[in-house]
Design an enzyme around this catalytic site. Structure first.
Site, PDB file in Angstrom:
ATOM      1  N   TYR A  47       0.822  -1.205   0.000  1.00 11.70           N
ATOM      2  CA  TYR A  47       0.000   0.000   0.000  1.00 11.70           C
ATOM      3  C   TYR A  47       0.864   1.267   0.000  1.00 11.70           C
ATOM      4  O   TYR A  47       0.448   2.323   0.479  1.00 11.70           O
ATOM      5  CB  TYR A  47      -0.937   0.027   1.220  1.00 11.70           C
ATOM      6  N   LYS A  91       5.074 -14.407   2.182  1.00 10.21           N
ATOM      7  CA  LYS A  91       4.764 -15.257   1.035  1.00 10.21           C
ATOM      8  C   LYS A  91       6.076 -15.355   0.274  1.00 10.21           C
ATOM      9  O   LYS A  91       6.158 -15.056  -0.915  1.00 10.21           O
ATOM     10  CB  LYS A  91       3.631 -14.603   0.216  1.00 10.21           C
ATOM     11  N   ASP A 112      -0.980 -18.058   2.839  1.00 10.70           N
ATOM     12  CA  ASP A 112      -2.096 -18.943   2.462  1.00 10.70           C
ATOM     13  C   ASP A 112      -2.296 -20.025   3.521  1.00 10.70           C
ATOM     14  O   ASP A 112      -3.410 -20.292   3.973  1.00 10.70           O
ATOM     15  CB  ASP A 112      -1.894 -19.533   1.059  1.00 10.70           C
ATOM     16  N   ASP A 170      -3.915  -6.950   6.501  1.00  8.05           N
ATOM     17  CA  ASP A 170      -5.238  -6.379   6.265  1.00  8.05           C
ATOM     18  C   ASP A 170      -6.241  -7.516   6.086  1.00  8.05           C
ATOM     19  O   ASP A 170      -7.311  -7.555   6.705  1.00  8.05           O
ATOM     20  CB  ASP A 170      -5.161  -5.509   4.994  1.00  8.05           C
ATOM     21  N   ASP A 208      -9.212  -9.142   8.958  1.00  6.84           N
ATOM     22  CA  ASP A 208     -10.659  -9.281   8.720  1.00  6.84           C
ATOM     23  C   ASP A 208     -11.099 -10.714   9.008  1.00  6.84           C
ATOM     24  O   ASP A 208     -12.162 -10.951   9.585  1.00  6.84           O
ATOM     25  CB  ASP A 208     -11.018  -8.914   7.270  1.00  6.84           C
TER      26      ASP A 208
END
Ligand code: ATP
Length: 353
Positions: free
Chosen positions: A138, A189, A222, A246, A250
């Site tokens: 971001y 990752k 993942d 992020d 959630d």
């Protein structure tokens, strides 16, 4: 009497309803405590302000906010404005210049709240997710060329700096060290993203040497979603990049029972600038104006703000009141399966205080 000056920015949608509830609760708490005073100043910045002025906040907005001890934020986003305008125009326009590089998101299953995890109960999920909040995916680097043409191209460049990764890693290790389990999971990752995230792994290993009493492990993002769902007790403190955290937070909020409960702090740990406290949910247009927004996430954000301001006793008192309210099903809003309204939860919280 200790005095803390708070900038309240309710923003859009249910942000206005939950921040009003939060200010009412915190004001009541300060009066009950007697040792400190909270002076709130309200700023009507956000999408309505944008429609009037063409800006989400005034050009000197940051100058106005700088003298405050903390910022109490609601949510940002409107159905008739693009998200990138509302998000970059207000929330990120504060986070980045104020160098709020550590985004902290505690997640717990509170007594009385049903978790969608089969058989999961209180204590099964007690996590703190630390999100890198200034760079990564971001960072805002990239661009678009040949707009609208078949050969149109867009780039979205993730930026990872050694300084940025090291400071968030140190913050995460310190956070883990302060919790009873002293256990950190570093999420990346790095099998597929083989530059920036391999550097994350390397810096994690370096910083770990400064914290010999903290145990740590590594996960690919993942596989992390599976572990959060299937083995929630195996996690405690978690650190991840801006994008990964992020998404994971959630998931964490949903696993804990509702988006309406989870709080977050955007911290400038060095305290050069004010830090910002907000519920993790968005503007929720589907329920805006109906008086049924769950204010618990905003109360809990207020609890984190009090901790940051050094009012630990009041923060603890507020957390106990939040737990009392969560355990009382007559005070559950519709997102938790109840019939209570925002005002009922707020009155219930103040009574519990
Ligand atoms: P964003 O600004 O992130 O796009 P959004 O408004 O699309 O946010 P979220 O905040 O992600 O939505 O929440 C999704 C849904 O969850 C909402 O539409 C709403 O129905 C419910 N929800 C979120 N927060 C609350 C809350 N505090 N109280 C009750 N329901 C909520």
């Amino acid at each position: 009497m200790r005095k803390h000056r708070i900038a309240a920015i309710p923003g859009d949608g249910i942000g206005k309803e939950v921040v009003a509830a939060g200010v009412e609760a915190l004001t009541a708490l300060a009066a009950l405590d007697g040792g400190f005073e909270l002076e709130f100043e309200h700023f009507d910045w956000g999408s309505d302000y944008y429609k009037r002025t063409g800006l989400m906040m005034p050009a000197d907005g940051l100058e106005k906010l700088k003298p405050f001890d903390a910022i109490y934020f609601g949510s940002v986003g409107a159905p008739d404005l693009p998200d990138h305008i509302t998000l970059w125009g207000l929330r990120l326009a504060i986070c980045q210049p104020f160098d709020q590089y550590a985004n902290v998101r505690p997640t717990r299953i509170l007594a009385g709240i049903d978790s969608p995890l089969r058989n999961a109960g209180v204590g099964d999920l007690d996590w703190v997710i630390v999100r890198e909040n200034t760079e990564g995916e971001y960072a805002g680097q990239g661009g678009r060329s040949h707009r609208g043409h078949p050969e149109e191209v867009a780039t979205e460049v993730a930026i990872f700096t050694r300084a940025g990764v090291r400071r968030i890693m140190r913050f995460a290790f310190r956070t883990a060290q302060a919790r009873p389990r002293k256990f950190l999971t570093v999420v990346t990752k790095s099998n597929a993203q083989r530059n920036g995230l391999v550097m994350w792994d390397e810096i994690a290993a370096e910083v770990a040497k400064e914290f010999p009493d903290v145990t740590w492990d590594k996960m690919l993002v993942d596989a992390m979603t599976v572990r959060m769902t299937m083995k929630p007790r195996s996690l405690d403190t978690i650190v991840a990049t801006n994008l990964h955290a992020d998404i994971l937070s959630d998931l964490a909020a949903a696993l804990a029972g509702s988006m309406g409960i989870a709080p977050t702090a955007n911290l400038n740990p060095e305290r050069q600038f004010p830090s910002m406290f907000e519920p993790i949910h968005g503007s929720a247009f589907d329920i805006t104006g109906m008086g049924i927004a769950n204010p618990i996430g905003t109360f809990w954000s207020g609890q984190m703000m009090l901790e940051h301001l050094g009012e630990q006793a009041a923060a603890d008192r507020l957390m106990r009141a939040i737990e009392t309210v969560a355990a009382n099903k007559t005070l559950h809003t519709p997102d938790l399966g109840g019939n209570a309204r925002t005002v009922d939860v707020t009155a219930g919280l103040i009574a519990a205080l």
